[in-house]
Design an enzyme around this catalytic site. Structure first.
Site, PDB file in Angstrom:
ATOM      1  N   VAL A   1      -1.330   3.721  40.383  1.00  0.00           N
ATOM      2  CA  VAL A   1      -1.938   4.791  39.566  1.00  0.00           C
ATOM      3  C   VAL A   1      -1.406   5.135  38.462  1.00  0.00           C
ATOM      4  CG1 VAL A   1      -2.540   7.148  40.051  1.00  0.00           C
ATOM      5  CG2 VAL A   1      -2.538   5.701  42.114  1.00  0.00           C
TER       6      VAL A   1
ATOM      7  N   ALA B   1       3.013   7.000  35.923  1.00  0.00           N
ATOM      8  CA  ALA B   1       2.616   6.055  36.940  1.00  0.00           C
ATOM      9  C   ALA B   1       3.330   5.814  38.129  1.00  0.00           C
ATOM     10  CB  ALA B   1       2.236   4.712  36.370  1.00  0.00           C
ATOM     11  N   LYS B   2       2.746   5.128  39.228  1.00  0.00           N
ATOM     12  CA  LYS B   2       3.302   4.611  40.522  1.00  0.00           C
ATOM     13  C   LYS B   2       2.498   3.557  40.913  1.00  0.00           C
ATOM     14  CE  LYS B   2       7.000   6.199  42.470  1.00  0.00           C
ATOM     15  NZ  LYS B   2       8.179   6.957  42.038  1.00  0.00           N
ATOM     16  N   GLY B   3       3.199   2.622  41.844  1.00  0.00           N
ATOM     17  CA  GLY B   3       2.602   1.702  42.339  1.00  0.00           C
ATOM     18  C   GLY B   3       2.876   1.847  43.936  1.00  0.00           C
TER      19      GLY B   3
END
Ligand code: GLU
Length: 435
Positions: A78, A123-125
């Protein structure tokens, strides 16, 4: 929208109507955002813009398991915002990862970067998997395929991943290699938190825990508390909690309790953190069986009569159900999202000083920024230089948040959101809306 990989679909949709439940981490973020937005009298359009993730990538990851059979995993990335610069944030591997959690974590990265003034968006995954039940080969193949599917998302000037829960330097090395093989050049700045031999930074591994220590000392100073003998309880003994416990002990604090997945460990005379670090390292990263302490439960640890409580494990630990039992004067959130909005209110009424996650654990991304700068310059700093610059940036961020909270007569958490949202909103105003 990007659909250039058959296994990857990007969605950008209207935000779902926001339900005000306390269990959803994205909603918990929005609840704090709302309070800060009111204080800032944020324009409605800006509000919608800043609360909405810019891009959401969902990808199917086929992995040939050691049995020879194919197993499908689901992965997310995201991008909440790239207004202040390329987006930045870790990747977590866990069986219970959800898209809402990754969305919340991505937006927290935006606010975190703004608070410490590093030129990144957020962001992050996440990948839904059980890393503890997977072999090194399976983890490598899953990491490489996730990275390959995200080739057009990641990039040193676009989106830069890092470690998070259950991901480490080795996983960052596989990301670097996979991305570099596809780009046909070695691109160390595509990922941070990698091994030093591959362009990682001195001090990155300890950075989050070190930042926790720095802001804790800054808070004690504001409250006129003596550091020597201050009692501390640390929930979590991973990369953040163990380093914070060690560094606070070195400063003269007395860490009386720590915990990890094997349980809680208490010693009213102060734990020997050095011995516990060595024990855990020799015992497969677990304190199971550590003898020089009495066992306590997670709830007992949280409600100990200590000066400082540092939740450094995971989300939703302090909620409206147990906030009343907290006796610490300072809570320093080494983890992301350990306190629910309901608990915020109870703690504020009790006068507990909560140093919020988006400030307290920003040391990690700060040194990630240093790592990225060093990679791009091809010039590497000493550990001493990294630590001095980190300490300076964390102390300044603490002061900025403290002053903002004072100015608006609110909590440090809301002060931190006000500071961060204002910075991003001002940048958005200058950039304007394209199209
Ligand atoms: N995962 C860490 C965090 O939540 C570090 C992110 C980064 O260094 O990019 O802040």
């Amino acid at each position: 929208m990007q659909f250039n990989d058959p296994h990857q679909k990007a969605i950008y949709s209207e935000p779902a109507p926001i339900k005000r439940s306390h269990e959803n981490p994205f909603e918990a973020m929005v609840e704090r955002f709302d309070i800060a937005a009111k204080i800032l009298e944020l324009d409605e359009g800006f509000y919608e813009y800043l609360v909405t993730p810019a891009r959401i990538h969902i990808t199917a990851i086929p992995v040939v398991m050691d049995t020879g059979k194919i197993k499908m995993f689901e992965g997310y990335r995201v991008i909440h915002s790239d207004i202040l610069g390329p987006s930045k944030g870790g990747i977590r591997y866990a069986p219970d990862v959800t898209l809402d959690e990754v969305k919340a974590l991505a937006s927290w990265m935006t606010w975190k970067c703004a608070i410490v003034s590093v030129p990144f968006g957020g962001a992050k995954g996440g990948v839904i998997c059980d890393p503890k039940g997977m072999s090194a080969g399976e983890l490598e193949r899953m990491t490489r395929r996730y990275t390959a599917n995200m080739t057009d998302v990641f990039g040193p000037d676009k989106d830069i991943p890092a470690p998070d829960m259950n991901t480490n330097e080795q996983i960052m090395a596989w990301i670097l290699d996979t991305y570099s093989m596809q780009a046909k050049r070695t691109a160390p700045a595509v990922v941070t938190g990698k091994p030093i031999s591959l362009g990682g930074s001195e001090g990155r591994r300890e950075a989050t825990g070190r930042g926790v220590m720095t802001v804790t000392l800054a808070a004690m100073e504001r409250l006129n508390m003596r550091v020597a003998g201050t009692t501390v309880a640390v929930q979590g003994f991973g990369n953040v909690g163990s380093v914070a416990a060690d560094l606070l002990t070195q400063q003269g604090c007395k860490v009386v309790a720590v915990s990890d997945v094997s349980g809680g460990y208490y010693n009213e005379n102060g734990l020997n953190i050095h011995a516990m670090l060595a024990y855990s390292a020799a015992n497969g990263n677990s304190l199971e069986g550590y003898a020089d302490a009495s066992p306590i439960s997670n709830q007992e640890l949280l409600s100990l009569d200590v000066d400082v409580l540092a939740p450094c494990a995971k989300e939703d630990q302090i909620t409206s159900a147990n906030a009343d039992s907290i006796r610490a004067k300072i809570i320093v959130e080494g983890a992301n999202g350990p306190t629910s909005p309901g608990a915020d209110k109870i703690l504020a009424e009790k006068g507990t000083l909560v140093i919020p996650d988006i400030l307290a654990n920003a040391g990690g991304v700060t040194v990630s920024y240093f790592e990225w700068v060093q990679d791009r310059q091809g010039y590497f700093w000493t550990k001493d230089r990294v630590e001095r610059r980190l300490d300076r940036m964390m102390s300044k961020a603490f002061d900025d948040v403290y002053d903002k909270a004072g100015k608006h007569d609110t909590t440090l958490r809301i002060g931190a959101y006000v500071l961060a949202i204002k910075k991003v909103a001002d940048a958005l105003k200058l950039r304007g809306i394209y199209g």
